[in-house]
Scaffold this active site. Structure first.
Site, mmCIF file in Angstrom:
data_model
loop_
_atom_site.group_PDB
_atom_site.id
_atom_site.type_symbol
_atom_site.label_atom_id
_atom_site.label_comp_id
_atom_site.label_asym_id
_atom_site.label_seq_id
_atom_site.Cartn_x
_atom_site.Cartn_y
_atom_site.Cartn_z
ATOM 1 N N LYS A 32 0.801 -1.064 0.145
ATOM 2 C CA LYS A 32 0.092 -0.121 -0.131
ATOM 3 C C LYS A 32 0.832 1.221 -0.093
ATOM 4 O O LYS A 32 1.999 1.149 0.212
ATOM 5 C CB LYS A 32 -0.973 0.107 1.228
ATOM 6 N N TYR A 252 16.309 30.038 6.343
ATOM 7 C CA TYR A 252 15.135 30.736 7.035
ATOM 8 C C TYR A 252 15.210 30.798 8.464
ATOM 9 O O TYR A 252 15.734 29.972 8.976
ATOM 10 C CB TYR A 252 13.936 29.896 6.541
#
Ligand SMILES: Cc1ncc(COP(=O)(O)O)c(C=O)c1O
Length: 355
Positions: A32, A252
């Site tokens: 999955k 940042y």
């Protein structure tokens, strides 16, 4: 520039390890979430020796059938609605049945196809499945149902199999044993952690996912330590090298400040590729196969590492974010998450290269 290299020999090796651990069980390989980010169709090819595949959603199973796989495929969440049931029949899919509405769908089925079902019992996970008190009614309805083959398979899922000693796991196993005593269907309990840590869960079918990808389900351990090989290596390159003086800030928020003359390498990998933004400073990447710590906040397309100790580093040098030589488990710890999440997050933008 950034790519996830998928090692099919490692996948096959890991399947062999699964068979060594549970020699008397058949293996449903869990594919999955795009095979935990590894690329479902390619992984299915490498793991074609498994006894079946398990996926969560109908569209995943249909993709496998469209790619030509004829193995047994189990839908771990079953179907939602009559249309999905019809598609499941068309694609010869096996269904987990975990709630009364799914039994009603089967009761209403008028097609020729007979479904193999896996009755899911909630032995204590508290998510999907019939609780002990609901089971007799479910079994009663299924015994009259003409849409299914018999015997039905029986399954449950453990909530904390990764703990080597757990009263809850013992209680779940005892509950499943008690509820299924006297029923004739094949049983499936084990995910990777259960298979390795709880021998009693090696029943007719095991359902490993993480282990097939070469990753440890246990905190503080690595797949390599369990005799597995990492199936995914996430690689990129250095795109800039900068010299800083003490006091210079990086990235940042200026979240990292140089305390000395420092060389910083900028790597083309960021949260837009699935590398988690909150990964702690100090978490390693490999530059030219040697560890260098992250310095500064991970941004969308880039991250910055301190390569002061690696003076040869230059633009174009190869970087490994995780995989060969750098366990994804280590990076997951640096990001405060589990390795499942890291590999599943590998973004749409990352080219998957199968070798
Ligand atoms: C029902 C079920 N079985 C098996 C697995 C495989 O688990 P793991 O990847 O821990 O081996 C999963 C994955 O979450 C699952 O949901």
């Amino acid at each position: 520039m950034i790519r996830a290299v998928i090692d099919t020999a490692a996948l096959r090796h890991n399947l062999t390890r699964v068979r060594e651990v549970a020699p008397d069980s058949r293996v449903l390989a869990v594919l999955k979430a795009n095979a935990y980010g590894h690329g479902m169709v390619a992984v299915a090819s490498a793991l074609a020796g498994a006894d079946g595949f398990a996926v969560a959603r109908l569209d995943e199973a249909i993709r496998l059938r469209a790619a030509g796989y004829t193995q047994r495929i189990v839908l771990l969440e079953g179907v939602q609605g009559a249309e999905q049931l019809r598609e499941a029949a068309e694609n010869c899919l096996e269904l987990v049945v975990h709630e009364p509405g799914q039994i009603a769908l089967l009761e209403a089925w008028r097609g020729a196809h007979l479904f193999q079902i896996w009755l899911k019992i909630d032995s204590g996970m508290g998510r999907l499945g019939f609780r002990p008190g609901e089971l007799p009614a479910a079994l009663g309805r299924l015994s009259d149902c003409k849409a299914i083959t018999r015997p039905i398979a029986l399954m449950t899922h453990l909530a904390e199999a990764e703990l080597k000693d757990s009263e809850r796991t013992r209680a779940q196993l005892e509950c499943f044993e008690r509820l299924t005593a006297g029923l004739s269907g094949e049983r499936s309990i084990a995910n990777s952690a259960a298979m390795i840590g709880w021998p009693a869960t090696r029943t007719e079918w095991v359902r490993p996912g993480l282990m097939l990808y070469g990753i440890s389900p246990f905190a503080g351990a690595t797949g390599v330590g369990l005799g597995l090989r990492p199936a995914m290596t996430l690689e990129s390159r250095v795109i800039a090298v900068r010299e800083l003086v003490a006091g210079d800030r990086v990235g940042y928020g200026g979240a990292w400040t140089a305390r000395r003359a420092t060389r910083i390498a900028v790597v083309a990998a960021g949260y837009g590729d699935g590398y988690m933004r909150n990964t702690a400073n100090g978490t390693p990447v490999l530059v030219n196969a040697r560890p260098a710590p992250i310095a500064g906040r991970v941004s969308m397309d880039m991250l910055t590492v301190d390569v002061t100790e690696l003076p040869q580093v230059a633009i174009g040098d190869p970087v490994i974010l995780w995989g060969n030589g750098l366990p994804v488990e280590t990076v997951a710890a640096g990001a405060g998450t589990i390795p499942y999440e890291l590999v599943c997050r590998v973004g749409q933008r990352v080219h998957i290269e199968v070798c």
